[in-house]
Each structure stands twice: as C-alpha cells, then as structure tokens.
Design a protein around this motif. Structure first.
Motif, PDB file in Angstrom:
ATOM      1  N   LEU A   3       0.870  -1.048  -0.014  1.00 26.79           N
ATOM      2  CA  LEU A   3       0.094   0.114   0.049  1.00 26.79           C
ATOM      3  C   LEU A   3       0.899   1.332  -0.019  1.00 26.79           C
ATOM      4  O   LEU A   3       0.505   2.209  -0.667  1.00 26.79           O
ATOM      5  N   PHE A   4       1.814   1.203   0.780  1.00 25.86           N
ATOM      6  CA  PHE A   4       2.912   2.298   0.924  1.00 25.86           C
ATOM      7  C   PHE A   4       3.643   2.288  -0.644  1.00 25.86           C
ATOM      8  O   PHE A   4       3.593   3.578  -0.970  1.00 25.86           O
ATOM      9  N   GLY A   5       4.042   1.358  -0.950  1.00 28.77           N
ATOM     10  CA  GLY A   5       4.626   1.399  -2.518  1.00 28.77           C
ATOM     11  C   GLY A   5       3.686   2.039  -3.481  1.00 28.77           C
ATOM     12  O   GLY A   5       4.201   3.093  -4.119  1.00 28.77           O
ATOM     13  N   GLN A   6       2.368   1.429  -3.575  1.00 29.47           N
ATOM     14  CA  GLN A   6       1.814   2.097  -4.381  1.00 29.47           C
ATOM     15  C   GLN A   6       1.422   3.294  -4.313  1.00 29.47           C
ATOM     16  O   GLN A   6       1.041   4.100  -5.284  1.00 29.47           O
ATOM     17  N   THR A   7       1.061   3.947  -2.977  1.00 25.93           N
ATOM     18  CA  THR A   7       0.990   5.389  -2.647  1.00 25.93           C
ATOM     19  C   THR A   7       2.069   6.205  -3.367  1.00 25.93           C
ATOM     20  O   THR A   7       1.972   7.302  -3.944  1.00 25.93           O
ATOM     21  N   VAL A   8       3.298   5.857  -2.850  1.00 27.93           N
ATOM     22  CA  VAL A   8       4.440   6.437  -3.367  1.00 27.93           C
ATOM     23  C   VAL A   8       4.427   6.661  -4.784  1.00 27.93           C
ATOM     24  O   VAL A   8       4.840   7.816  -5.185  1.00 27.93           O
ATOM     25  N   ILE A   9       4.266   5.576  -5.306  1.00 24.11           N
ATOM     26  CA  ILE A   9       4.598   5.646  -7.046  1.00 24.11           C
ATOM     27  C   ILE A   9       3.502   6.306  -7.481  1.00 24.11           C
ATOM     28  O   ILE A   9       3.835   7.328  -8.329  1.00 24.11           O
ATOM     29  N   CYS A  10       2.278   6.363  -7.015  1.00 25.39           N
ATOM     30  CA  CYS A  10       1.211   7.284  -7.636  1.00 25.39           C
ATOM     31  C   CYS A  10       1.670   8.701  -7.510  1.00 25.39           C
ATOM     32  O   CYS A  10       1.515   9.508  -8.386  1.00 25.39           O
ATOM     33  N   GLY A  11       2.073   9.113  -6.342  1.00 25.18           N
ATOM     34  CA  GLY A  11       2.643  10.404  -5.904  1.00 25.18           C
ATOM     35  C   GLY A  11       3.712  10.833  -6.684  1.00 25.18           C
ATOM     36  O   GLY A  11       3.445  11.838  -7.512  1.00 25.18           O
ATOM     37  N   ILE A  12       4.708   9.984  -7.111  1.00 20.68           N
ATOM     38  CA  ILE A  12       5.779  10.225  -7.850  1.00 20.68           C
ATOM     39  C   ILE A  12       5.490  10.585  -9.359  1.00 20.68           C
ATOM     40  O   ILE A  12       5.622  11.713  -9.811  1.00 20.68           O
ATOM     41  N   LEU A  13       4.654   9.588  -9.824  1.00 21.83           N
ATOM     42  CA  LEU A  13       4.128  10.061 -11.401  1.00 21.83           C
ATOM     43  C   LEU A  13       3.380  11.145 -11.502  1.00 21.83           C
ATOM     44  O   LEU A  13       3.649  11.993 -12.340  1.00 21.83           O
ATOM     45  N   GLY A 257      -0.924  11.413   2.255  1.00 18.94           N
ATOM     46  CA  GLY A 257      -1.977  12.293   3.073  1.00 18.94           C
ATOM     47  C   GLY A 257      -3.337  11.714   2.600  1.00 18.94           C
ATOM     48  O   GLY A 257      -4.168  11.259   3.571  1.00 18.94           O
ATOM     49  N   ALA A 258      -3.526  11.268   1.248  1.00 21.45           N
ATOM     50  CA  ALA A 258      -4.737  10.733   1.165  1.00 21.45           C
ATOM     51  C   ALA A 258      -5.097   9.291   1.603  1.00 21.45           C
ATOM     52  O   ALA A 258      -6.010   8.784   2.130  1.00 21.45           O
ATOM     53  N   THR A 259      -4.008   8.719   1.614  1.00 18.99           N
ATOM     54  CA  THR A 259      -3.920   7.317   2.167  1.00 18.99           C
ATOM     55  C   THR A 259      -3.967   7.145   3.660  1.00 18.99           C
ATOM     56  O   THR A 259      -4.823   6.422   4.252  1.00 18.99           O
ATOM     57  N   TYR A 260      -3.175   7.919   4.288  1.00 18.16           N
ATOM     58  CA  TYR A 260      -3.055   7.642   5.563  1.00 18.16           C
ATOM     59  C   TYR A 260      -3.726   8.808   6.549  1.00 18.16           C
ATOM     60  O   TYR A 260      -4.227   8.284   7.611  1.00 18.16           O
ATOM     61  N   ILE A 261      -4.169   9.964   6.050  1.00 24.46           N
ATOM     62  CA  ILE A 261      -4.906  10.552   6.707  1.00 24.46           C
ATOM     63  C   ILE A 261      -6.460  10.619   6.503  1.00 24.46           C
ATOM     64  O   ILE A 261      -7.201  10.025   6.951  1.00 24.46           O
ATOM     65  N   SER A 262      -6.609  11.220   5.350  1.00 27.55           N
ATOM     66  CA  SER A 262      -7.939  10.867   4.717  1.00 27.55           C
ATOM     67  C   SER A 262      -8.088  11.963   3.285  1.00 27.55           C
ATOM     68  O   SER A 262      -7.209  12.829   3.194  1.00 27.55           O
ATOM     69  N   MET A 263      -8.905  11.260   2.441  1.00 30.55           N
ATOM     70  CA  MET A 263      -8.599  11.983   1.046  1.00 30.55           C
ATOM     71  C   MET A 263      -9.342  13.404   1.205  1.00 30.55           C
ATOM     72  O   MET A 263      -8.993  14.318   0.277  1.00 30.55           O
ATOM     73  N   GLY A 264     -10.019  13.782   2.095  1.00 35.66           N
ATOM     74  CA  GLY A 264     -10.625  14.953   2.269  1.00 35.66           C
ATOM     75  C   GLY A 264      -9.804  16.026   2.745  1.00 35.66           C
ATOM     76  O   GLY A 264      -9.791  17.140   2.181  1.00 35.66           O
TER      77      GLY A 264
ATOM     78  N   MET C 226      -6.577   6.490  -1.998  1.00 34.52           N
ATOM     79  CA  MET C 226      -7.852   6.318  -1.375  1.00 34.52           C
ATOM     80  C   MET C 226      -8.578   4.504  -1.724  1.00 34.52           C
ATOM     81  O   MET C 226      -8.765   3.998  -0.841  1.00 34.52           O
ATOM     82  N   LEU C 227      -8.299   4.392  -3.065  1.00 41.23           N
ATOM     83  CA  LEU C 227      -9.106   2.976  -3.069  1.00 41.23           C
ATOM     84  C   LEU C 227      -7.987   2.057  -2.866  1.00 41.23           C
ATOM     85  O   LEU C 227      -8.481   0.978  -2.437  1.00 41.23           O
ATOM     86  N   ALA C 228      -6.805   2.269  -2.920  1.00 39.29           N
ATOM     87  CA  ALA C 228      -5.773   1.090  -2.361  1.00 39.29           C
ATOM     88  C   ALA C 228      -6.128   0.755  -0.818  1.00 39.29           C
ATOM     89  O   ALA C 228      -6.049  -0.227  -0.648  1.00 39.29           O
TER      90      ALA C 228
END
Lengths: 291, 319, 412
Positions: A3-13, A257-264, C226-228
């Motif tokens: 999940l962390f990796g997914q988040t970071v990659i999305c962020g980088i791209l 932030g979106a993953t670990y705090i909240s998307m809002g 969020m989805l992940a």
C-alpha cells in the motif's frame, strides 16, 4: 507494505506531471517576479487545443501537444507584450497590479472557453488510457508513466536551454538582476516576452499529458494554478530542478495524505507544507542546494 | 474651514439615510446592502493592503470566521445569530494575531501566498470538520426581519464604523507609519520603527471589520457554507479586485469599487446572460491597464480626459 | 479636492444604484404594456451559467418542453389567465440565488417559485420564500433539512431527500445482497454528505460492519491512494456518492487497481449518467446505483419524454430533466385547481396534489419529520452490457441484478 509502495508511486508519477506545469510558473516568477494567477488558465487553453486536435483530426494527445505548445507560446508572448509589459513601467501605489491583471486575464480566458465549449466535461479516451502494468501488487498506470517520462525529458531540455544557450543565459541573467542584465545589453522586454511564451508552452505540455488521465472543463485552471504555486515555492523561484523536486514532494505528500490521513484533507497536507516552506525556507529547495 | 469639512460627510450621511425610501423596491435595496457589505469588507482590506502595503490574499478567512461565529452560535447553542455580530469580530481578531505573527515575517509575493494558503486551509478544515461546522451542508436560518430596511441601516452603520476607523487610523501617527512601511519597509526599520508591531496595528482592525461583515452576512443571507464564505476566488481575490479598481490607499476606493463591482455585475447579468463574467474580466483588464491606481487614484486623469483640459493649463484641478 | 472627490464617489454609488433600479423597473414595465392576456407568473430559479449550468440548462429545456405540451393541450390557461414562466439565473452561486428570489417575488410579483438545483441555492431560496410567504416548489435540491423545518410554504415533489434515495436499495440489500461489510466513500458536498449520513445510519441500525468511511474533495485526479487503502479492508460492497466525472475516474481506477468487490453501488448523481458510461468505458459494467428515474421506467410518458428531448436537443436527459418536466406538470395541475392565485390559494392547491407524472405518483405529505414532501419512488439500476437496466424492485425490474459481479480479470 505494498500500500505504501502504491501510494508513493502514484505520488511520484503525478508529481512529475504537476512539475511540468509548475516549471512554466517558476520561470515566469523568477524572471518577472510576478504572481501569475492566469497560469492554470493557460494550461486549460492548451488542453482545449489538444482536445480539439483529438476530436477534429483524431490526433493522439501526445501529438496534439506538439501543436498546443507553439500555439500557447504565441499566446503567452502576446499577453506579455501587450498587456503585462505595459504595467512594468507604470508607477502605481501597489506593485500588485500585475497580479490583478493576471486575474483579469484568467477570467477572460476561462469565460471564452466556457462560451465556446460550454461547461460540459470533456474527456479524451485513448486505447491506452486505462492500461496498467503491475509490479508485484502495485498497479502502475501507463499513461501516467509515459507522461512522467515526457515531463522529465522536457525539464531536462529546458535545463539545457537555460544553461547552454545565449537566450537561456539572458533569461537567467534577467531573473537574477534585471537592471544589471540591461546594462549588460540584454533586451529585458524581449526576454520577458519570450519567457512568458516558454512558460505558457510548457504549461500546455503539462496539461496535454494529463488529458488522457483526467478530464477537461473551463474551470480546471484553478486547480493547476494552486498546485503550481505550491511547487514553485517548494522548489524555489526560477529553479527548474527545484520545480521537479517540488512537484515530486507535493505529489508524494498528497498521496500519503490521502492514504494515511484522509482523502478529504489531502490538499491541506500540501498547503501546510507550503506554509512551512514559506516560513522556514523561503528560498525553497534551490536555497538548500546553494549551501 | 471647520464648517466646510463637516459639509461633505453630512450630505453623504443624509443621502445614505434617505436612500432606501427613494428606492422602495426590495431588489434595489438588496443591491445597496450588497454594495455596503463589499464596501465594508473592501475598506477593511484597504487598511492592511492599500495603506500598510500588506496585500492579503486570504481575507476570506476573517470574513468566514465572522460568518461562522454567528452561524455556530445558532447551530450548537441555539442562540440568535445576531450575537455573532459581537462574537465574530473578536474571533476574527483573535485568530488574526497568530496569523499576523506568522505571516509578517514574509514580504511581497511570499506574504500574499502565505495568506492565500491560510485562507484555503480554513476553507478545507471547515468543509471537512463536519461534526463541528456541518461541513458542506452549511447553516440555514430564518431571516429575522421581513423587510430590508433594518438590514440596510445595520449595514450602513457597519460601513460607517469602517470608514470612521479608517479615517481615524490613517490620519493619526499610525497612518504615517503604515505608509512608510508600505513604501520602504527596510528604511522604516532602519529608522527604528517596529514594523511587525505596526503591521499588526493595521491587521487587527482589518480582521475585526472583516469578521463583523461576515457575521452580518450570516444574518442577512441566512445561509452560509464553507465554499461560499471562505472562497478564494469569490471573496479573497474579489475584495482585492474591488479595492484596486476603486483605488487603493484612498478612503473612497473601497466604496467606489464595491459600487462598480455590484452594479456592473447586475447590469452585465441582466443584459449579457452567460457572457457576464467575461465582460467583468475584460473590465478588470481595462481598468488595471488604463487606471492603474483605480478610479479614485486616477480621478484627476479621468477628469482631464473627460473635460479635455490640457494638463499644463489646468488650474486647480491638480493635486 | 477632497470634497469633490467624496461627492463624486457618492454620485457614482447613487448612479450605480439608480441604474439598477431603472433596469429592474424598466424591465417590469415592458411586459405589462405588451401582454394582452393576464398572466400568472411562475418564477423559476436555475443555474444557467456557472459550474452547474449543464443541469440548469437541461432543467430549463425540460420545463419549456413540458410547457409547450401543456399549452397544446390547453392546460396552461388557468382561471382565465395564462401561466407564464419567468426564468432567472442563479449563476450556481448563493447570493445570486437570493437576489433572483427577491427580484422574482418583489419586482416581478410571481405567484409562486420553482426551480432550485443545488442544495445550497435551494436552501437560500426556500428561506426567502418561507419568510415572504410565497409557495416554492422544489425541482432538484435534495438536502434533507430543507423539508425538515416545518416550513409550510416549501414543497418538494420530484426530489427525494438525499438520505431517502436508497429506499429500493435497502430492499435489495436485505433480500439479495446481505453484505457483512461495507465501504462508504462520498464527495464532501451537501448532497454527498447527506446521502452518506443516511446510508451510514441504516447500516448501523442493521448491524452491517462499516470497514471504510471517507469523504473526498471533488475534482481530484488520483483516487488510487484512497482506493488502495479501501481495497485493503476488503469490503463486500462499496457505496459511493460521486459526481459524474469523479465517478468515472473511481470506476476506472478501481479496474486499474484490480480492486474487486461483490457489488459497487452508486448513490445516484454521477453513476447513472450517460457520461459515466462514456468516460468509464467498460469499467462501468455491473456498476449499480440508486436513482429516482430512468428512461425506461414504467410510468406513462417517461419514454416519450426521453425520446422527444433527445430529438430536440441532441442530448440524452437524465433524472434531473425528468424532475423539471414533471414539476411543470405539477405546477399546471395545481394552478388549474387553485381557487385563487393568492399565495394561500396556491399553497392549498399544492397541498391537495395527487397527480401521476413521468416520475410516478406525486402527493405532498408530512412524514418522518418532513413537511410537504412527496414519498419518493426509488429504484436500483445496474449497467448491463452498456445499458442501464432497472434491477429492483422486482415489479419494475427489466432484468435480474447481476450479483455477485465477476472479477475484473474474469470479464472479457
């Protein structure tokens, strides 16, 4: 962990593509010291041009981008020459007139787009729009990756331009000290016009790269203007490498932030970092590298 | 001299007091009230931005805090929102203290961006903190008065207070300090002026008045939500546009700008339909290009062009 | 100098105000001298410009279409007077909505108000109408509390309270889906927050485990973080309330993440629009949603309305258009029955409404804390083979629901 990796990659791209949009702004801010609130609107215009190329002639957005860029270069030059340059010589109580002019320009561009295209959401769906490849458990979007690499390529080309060509050096000179540059024989007005043009062209490029991923409507400009500011400050005004750093930082911070705090609250993360940098490291990343 | 200097304010006061009886229709009365609201908000901003030179891009924060102080009193404590007119300004001022201490370390564009970021943070927090603020669902109340007249006079009183405050401040020693900070902060500091303290002296009344306007807005429009009262484009940026068009550093800059903005907005809307924002954008560009100091700032220029006086031959019109 | 400046400034303000008054007054006079027949004016406030213009225009077009049909059938002449629709643009902004309401009530002297798209603007118009004692028939604005205040002048027929869109859905959940865990995501607007609140409440009552519950700011580019995060919690069912473009991105990105659930249910708005299918492509397949209306619903005239609108305007209308269309019929019906055109007379006629429209039966009742609120007929629809089918309730269904939906990898 994935999940962390997914988040970071999305962020980088995503951050890489934001960076391309921001590079235009950091260049403009560095040279002309004005806050360009119309930057997002320029991105929007570039995206509409690419969209029209796609709809009318079936051109893939990556090709349409090559048409949008010169078009925005021209528009940018015209705006700078006939509107913003006029204000440089004027003596007004507050220097913020230039900023307000860019607000006016932003309104005009946005409303013209709305008049032509209505407020409908437009999107470009290409064959590869949803393609992904997987690295382990993490899904990586192909258009995001392609966009990222093209953005990096443009950034590198810009860097070469600024450091290796005469015109590029004139631009940097004007950014460092306008008066000194003039004494050295640099035509400051011409330089500012070209800079605004280049900045606009890059903004168009950044927007076009996002077109297969996102969607388009006249008000999309506001979103990009906000991100571009944050990145410009994070990276330091006028620094291309700084813009990359700023873009990546913003992208990763928002994702985390979106993953670990909240998307809002994800935008709050970006804004807080922005404030902290403004307060404690006003020169941005650039000032860190100078030490 | 004394008698003469009382004449103008008296004329204005009488006209303002009688106006709603000349325009009996609630629709023009609504327009007047909106002009007064924007004139007050603009005057508040002008104090900090036009006179002290600190261009804030986040004044919506104070406006919204004022509005929400009133609204939350009703939401949580079931007290009338009119009490918010007392609470709102103080909340806004209290919050302005840390904001000022943080942001005044920055100058020029950096200060502007910091205030922009703060305004947006407030908006996002108020939108997402649903338990406390009701988020995007906003706060809805029933209007207290069925007619507009009480609202008009209250708005007029608030605006009067703003003009009075502005007048007192800029005509005092503080006024000189503000302008010196605006013109050259470093020189001011080298003369021993504690610039941060004086900037605060400009910020606090500015926040107070903005908060007061916000609280009034809650009572008048009877519905608020974070998207509207903390709006970057519609409030923060718009108040800057309004004052700049009217003329910064001029006590009548905000009212004139407000009148132009509200009146023209309505006219454009009625005549041009969906092209009205475009017309407004073009107007903004034209005013800034040709009247860089706003209408009031360029009044001499306007009169000259209107009456085609040769600048060299002009008698007493120049100052 | 200062004196002249000040006087000039005041003069400017006055001129500005007088121009407005002049404009408004002038416009009022024109129709009076032209109109030969007496009219009953109905003020309709809709977003014709601004971010919500797409829907406002659809609703205006639908009302005008209904008006033409009623006119041809002679139903627009009531009590010897002609119904006249007066549209005002609220620019998708609240103070413009308030100004429009004031203008219509005070200047144009309308007999009743209608319109109201966004909940925020509907709130403002309702407050104004209620304090002035003018009937207001809401077309779309669906925040619950608008009809929960006991305001007797406010009527809501074609719009359900946001939390009640899920009527048919809960029936389907109880009888077929029976999920153990559910994830809720919603845009943090008025509509999104109200809908999610309603859904959350019922989940808690039924003891369904809510494993993920998050609001997001609409207009985001990347939902994958969020989805992940949500994928990790492995919900049986996802309930999402989104606007159409966010909905398309969410559906597409769920496919990209290979995030599978037994059923993805939208809370109306974005997930039923044709743009959703266009933009999400095959990621839209098997997505279900609550809705108040779709073109092939059983009520008389619904399919005709859809066809006619598409022919005339070249675009497919959705339930918002149907709401406006049906509302026009309600207005004509009520005004036809009204004993007089005073506010009280129209209010009484509205209260006694019992009309069949393309959205089903409309009656204004007081129930569960709502006042003058129609009990909505809701459906569950699902995208199957690129078409939106009604899958619940069984009496109205055109086909059976597909549940559980096949995994992404198993689909062709």
């Amino acid at each position: 962990m994935s999940l962390f990796g997914q988040t970071v990659i999305c962020g980088i791209l995503l951050g890489g593509m934001y960076a391309l949009i921001a590079i235009g702004m950091t260049l403009i801010m560095g040279v002309m010291k004005i806050i360009n609130l119309a930057h997002g609107a320029l991105v929007m215009v570039g995206m509409y041009i690419t969209y029209v190329c796609y709809k009318s002639w079936g051109l893939d957005p990556y090709i349409g981008m090559l048409i949008a860029m010169p078009a925005l270069f021209l528009i940018g030059c015209l705006i700078q020459r006939y509107m913003i340059n006029r204000l440089v010589e004027v003596d007004s109580i507050l220097p913020e007139n230039q900023v307000l002019l860019t607000v006016g320009i932003m309104l005009v561009l946005t409303e013209l787009a709305r008049l032509i295209f209505k407020s409908d959401y437009r999107s470009v769906t290409t064959g590869y729009s949803s393609s992904t490849f997987f690295v382990g458990d993490m899904s990586i979007s192909i258009p995001m990756t392609v966009g990222f690499f093209i953005a990096m390529a443009f950034t590198y080309l810009l860097h070469l331009f600024l450091t290796r060509t005469d015109l590029g050096r004139s631009i940097r000179a004007t950014a460092q000290d306008r008066n000194a540059a003039v004494y050295m024989g640099v035509n400051a007005s011409r330089v500012t016009v070209i800079t605004f043009g280049i900045g606009s062209a890059l903004a168009a490029a950044g927007g076009s790269l996002l077109l297969p991923l996102f969607y388009l409507w006249p008000d999309i400009g506001h979103l990009f203007t906000a991100k571009a500011f944050i990145i410009t400050i994070l990276g330091g005004m006028g620094s291309t490498m700084g813009a990359i750093f700023g873009g990546l930082t913003l992208g990763i911070a928002e994702s985390l932030g979106a993953t670990y705090i909240s998307m809002g609250y994800k935008d709050v993360v970006g804004l807080v970092i922005f404030l902290l940098v403004l307060l404690f490291l006003p020169g941005g990343f650039k000032s860190l590298t100078k030490r | 001299m004394t008698a003469k200097s009382w004449l103008t304010p008296t004329i204005i006061a009488v006209v303002a007091l009688v106006l709603p009886f000349l325009l009996r229709d609630p629709y023009p009365q609504h327009i007047l009230i909106m002009i007064l609201i924007w004139a007050t908000l603009g005057t508040a901003w002008n104090l900090l931005g036009g006179y002290a030179g600190q261009v804030s891009f986040g004044h919506a924060a104070f406006f919204g805090l004022g509005a929400y102080s009133a609204g939350l009193l009703f939401l949580h404590l079931k007290i009338s929102t009119w009490w918010g007119m007392l609470l709102g300004p103080f909340v806004a001022t209290a919050v302005a203290v840390p904001i000022g201490l943080i942001c005044f370390r920055l100058r020029g564009p950096y200060f502007a961006l910091a205030t922009l970021a703060l305004g947006e943070i407030f908006r996002l927090v108020f939108t997402n903190w649903v338990k406390f603020t009701h988020g995007a669902q906003g706060i809805l109340i029933l209007s207290t008065f069925p007619t507009k007249l009480p609202y008009y006079y209250i708005a007029l009183a608030i605006w009067g207070l703003a003009m009075f405050t502005l007048n007192r401040l800029i005509n005092s020693k503080l006024g000189y300090y503000f302008v010196s900070i605006r013109e050259d902060q470093d020189a001011a500091e080298s003369l021993g002026i504690p610039t941060t303290r004086y900037k605060m002296y400009a910020l606090l009344p500015s926040a107070f008045l903005a908060g007061l306007t916000g609280a009034f807005y809650m009572n008048y429009i009877a519905f608020i939500d974070p998207h509207v009262v903390f709006s970057l484009g519609d409030i923060s940026v718009m108040v800057i546009l309004v004052v700049m068009m009217g003329g910064v550093a001029n006590p009548w800059g905000a009212p004139v700008g407000a009148a132009i903005y509200i009146a023209l907005n309505e006219i454009f809307r009625a005549w041009l339909g969906s092209a009205n924002v475009l017309a407004f954008g073009i107007l903004v560009c034209l005013v800034i290009l040709f009247l860089p100091n706003g209408v009031m700032g360029e009044l001499g220029q306007i009169r000259r062009t209107a009456f085609r006086q040769k600048p060299a031959a002009a008698g007493g019109g120049q100052k | 100098m200062k004196k002249t400046l000040s006087i000039s400034a005041v003069a400017l303000m006055l001129i500005g105000a007088l121009i407005i008054a002049g404009c408004g007054g002038g416009k009022q006079q024109a129709p009076k001298t032209e109109a030969k027949k007496e009219t009953v004016k109905v003020g309709v406030i809709l977003p014709l410009t601004g971010s919500e213009a797409m829907f406002g225009t659809m609703e205006k077009n639908s009302m005008e279409m209904a008006y033409e049909e009623l006119k041809a059938a002679g139903k627009t002449t009531v009590g010897g007077k002609e119904i006249e629709l007066k549209f005002e643009d609220d620019q998708s902004k609240q103070d413009a909505a308030k100004a429009a309401a004031e203008k219509l009530i005070n200047q144009d002297k309308v007999a009743m108000l209608s319109g109201g798209y966004s909940s925020a603007n509907t709130n403002v118009i309702a407050g104004t109408a209620q304090s002035k004692g003018i009937p207001f028939l809401i077309v779309t604005g669906s925040a619950d509390k608008i009809t929960q205040q006991g305001w007797q002048w406010i009527f809501r027929g074609t719009a359900a309270p946001a939390s009640k869109y899920t009527g048919a859905l809960w029936d389907l959940i109880d009888k077929v889906i029976k999920p153990k865990s559910v994830a809720i995501i919603y845009e943090n607007t008025d509509f999104g927050t109200s809908s999610a609140e309603g859904f959350r409440k019922v989940c808690k009552e039924k003891g369904i485990n809510i494993v993920f519950d998050q609001a997001y700011e609409k207009g985001a580019i990347d939902f994958k973080p969020m989805l992940a995060n949500m994928k990790k919690t492995n919900p049986d069912v996802v309930f999402a309330v989104s606007y159409v473009m966010d909905a398309s991105l969410i559906a597409k990105q769920m496919k990209e993440l290979d995030f599978n659930t037994k059923l993805f249910i939208g809370g109306a708005a974005g997930y039923t629009m044709p743009e959703f299918k266009e933009n999400a492509g095959d990621a839209s397949e098997y997505v279900a949603s609550t809705t108040l209306w779709i073109p092939n619903v059983a009520w008389k005239g619904a399919a005709d309305y859809f066809k006619k609108y598409k022919e005339k305007y070249g675009k497919e209308p959705d339930y918002h258009g149907a709401q406006a269309y049906a509302t026009m019929y309600i207005i004509a019906d009520a005004l036809g029955r009204a004993k007089d055109f005073t506010p009280a007379g129209i209010q009484k006629a509205l209260k006694e409404t019992d009309l069949m429209t393309i959205m089903g039966p409309i009656k204004f009742e007081d129930w569960e804390g709502y006042t003058n609120q129609d009990k909505p007929t809701t459906y569950v629809v699902q995208w199957q083979k690129g078409k939106l089918e009604v899958v619940w309730p069984e009496e109205a269904a055109s086909t059976k629901p597909v549940f559980p939906v096949p995994n992404w990898k198993e689909r062709k």
